[in-house]
Write an enzyme that holds these catalytic residues in place. Structure first.
Site, PDB file in Angstrom:
ATOM      1  N   GLY A 143      -2.327   8.425   6.899  1.00  0.00           N
ATOM      2  CA  GLY A 143      -3.696   8.043   6.587  1.00  0.00           C
ATOM      3  C   GLY A 143      -4.727   8.956   7.225  1.00  0.00           C
ATOM      4  O   GLY A 143      -4.561  10.178   7.277  1.00  0.00           O
ATOM      5  N   CYS A 144      -5.789   8.349   7.736  1.00  0.00           N
ATOM      6  CA  CYS A 144      -6.915   9.107   8.300  1.00  0.00           C
ATOM      7  C   CYS A 144      -6.525   9.931   9.524  1.00  0.00           C
ATOM      8  O   CYS A 144      -7.215  10.894   9.868  1.00  0.00           O
ATOM      9  CB  CYS A 144      -8.053   8.150   8.651  1.00  0.00           C
ATOM     10  SG  CYS A 144      -8.814   7.360   7.223  1.00  0.00           S
ATOM     11  N   ALA A 145      -5.440   9.569  10.198  1.00  0.00           N
ATOM     12  CA  ALA A 145      -5.001  10.322  11.375  1.00  0.00           C
ATOM     13  C   ALA A 145      -4.198  11.561  11.005  1.00  0.00           C
ATOM     14  O   ALA A 145      -3.876  12.382  11.870  1.00  0.00           O
ATOM     15  CB  ALA A 145      -4.167   9.422  12.293  1.00  0.00           C
TER      16      ALA A 145
END
Length: 361
Positions: A143-145
């Site tokens: 995801g965003c990481a």
């Protein structure tokens, strides 16, 4: 150590203002007037002016099967990733001369918005003259990481192979996960925040000859840190349905910034003998306005040290994993004095936090 030598972006061609998206959502979702008045202000409060998508606005008004959306993901992920890679290896803002595809020793491909086996990096190899003995590291579900974690894994590999190069490619086509019939608030929040984007970075080990092809002050990764909070899987992620990816997005995320992220940064700075005041900048993935506000409050960070996170959020929205690359690109094109220190930061499903310390040299 691993130096970030160049960046290239793949920016989708359909640009929509936040007001246009808001009006589109009003027509697509069958909310009552009371629900509209309660839910739609999320678009106005997101601090987003515009976003880019790989499909036009009419696409969102129609129903699509999971197979149709995923086939489109594979096609467009390849084309926009190639655009970002070509820009990265030929970027005159960073490089004195073009880097040949044959010079790349590893590809790290990061994505969470579609499924492909063989993974997309194989498709990229077939379209360009990468060597057949190149190492591959496809990373999915971060995801965003994902952008920060992809950089960390490249750093790990280059620490063991200091004469090599790595290409990190982050590709997220969030629009293709759109759930037209999901009326949950988490889906509406996601619709108000997420955009599409692709970013590619060239990293070189400390003994690589390609470090000397750069024309600017470049950041070197000197230390990384990962943290995953146990029993926190309900905070962020995907629920896989018959229609595809359904967003999981908890309202508690800003609170996690003030606790999990703050503790992680505090521990990381202690290990590196630094204080927040000694950092030139926070190269933070802008998950959303409330996330950035919580980061500022956690360490009383001056707005100037997060300026490009706010700028990228305003002009591109949250693109998931590539967003932090867009932020880093802004800092690298701006003026950062030699010997300054910065932190790259991103949060993702798990609930996870990834940090990297940069030395500008």
């Amino acid at each position: 150590m691993a130096s970030i030598c160049s960046i290239g972006l793949g920016v989708p061609k359909y640009n929509l203002s936040q007001n246009k998206i808001k009006g589109l959502v009003e027509n697509i979702f069958t909310y009552s007037t009371r629900e509209i008045n309660r839910l739609l202000p999320v678009f106005d409060n997101a601090n987003i002016k515009q976003r880019q998508f790989v499909v036009d606005q009419e696409w969102f008004t129609k129903s699509h099967s999971f197979e149709e959306k995923n086939d489109l993901y594979k096609k467009l992920a390849v084309s926009y990733s190639l655009e970002a890679i070509d820009n990265c290896l030929k970027n005159k803002d960073y490089l004195n001369e073009e880097i040949p595809y044959e010079a790349i020793d590893m590809i790290v491909f990061v994505s969470s918005t579609g499924i492909a086996t063989p993974s997309i990096d194989v498709h990229l190899m077939n379209e360009r003259s990468f060597r057949p003995d190149i190492s591959r590291m496809p990373l999915w579900g971060l995801g965003c990481a994902g952008g920060a974690i992809g950089l960390s894994r490249a750093y790990d590999w280059l620490s063991s192979h200091p004469d090599k190069t790595v290409l990190v490619v982050c590709c997220e086509l969030c629009s293709l996960t759109f759930q037209k019939d999901d009326r949950k608030k988490s889906n509406l929040v996601g619709t108000a925040l997420f955009g599409d984007g692709v970013g590619a970075l060239l990293l070189a080990g400390e003994k690589s000859p390609y470090i000397h092809k750069t024309r600017t002050t470049i950041p070197t990764i000197v230390k990384t840190s990962s943290y995953t909070q146990k029993d926190s899987m309900s905070i962020m992620g995907w629920k896989i349905t018959n229609l595809g990816f359904e967003v999981v997005f908890s309202k508690s995320i800003p609170a996690q910034v003030r606790t999990i992220w703050k503790d992680h940064v505090t521990s990381f700075l202690k290990r590196t003998n630094k204080t927040p005041e000694q950092l030139h900048s926070f190269i933070a993935h802008p998950g959303g306005k409330k996330v950035l506000d919580a980061m500022e409050e956690s360490f009383a960070i001056p707005e100037e040290k997060l300026k490009y996170s706010n700028e990228v959020l305003a002009n591109h929205g949250n693109m998931s994993s590539p967003t932090v690359i867009y932020v880093l690109d802004k800092w690298m094109k701006g003026y950062v004095p030699r010997n300054e220190k910065s932190i790259i930061s991103a949060l993702g499903p798990g609930f996870s936090s990834e940090l990297l310390m940069l030395d500008w040299n």
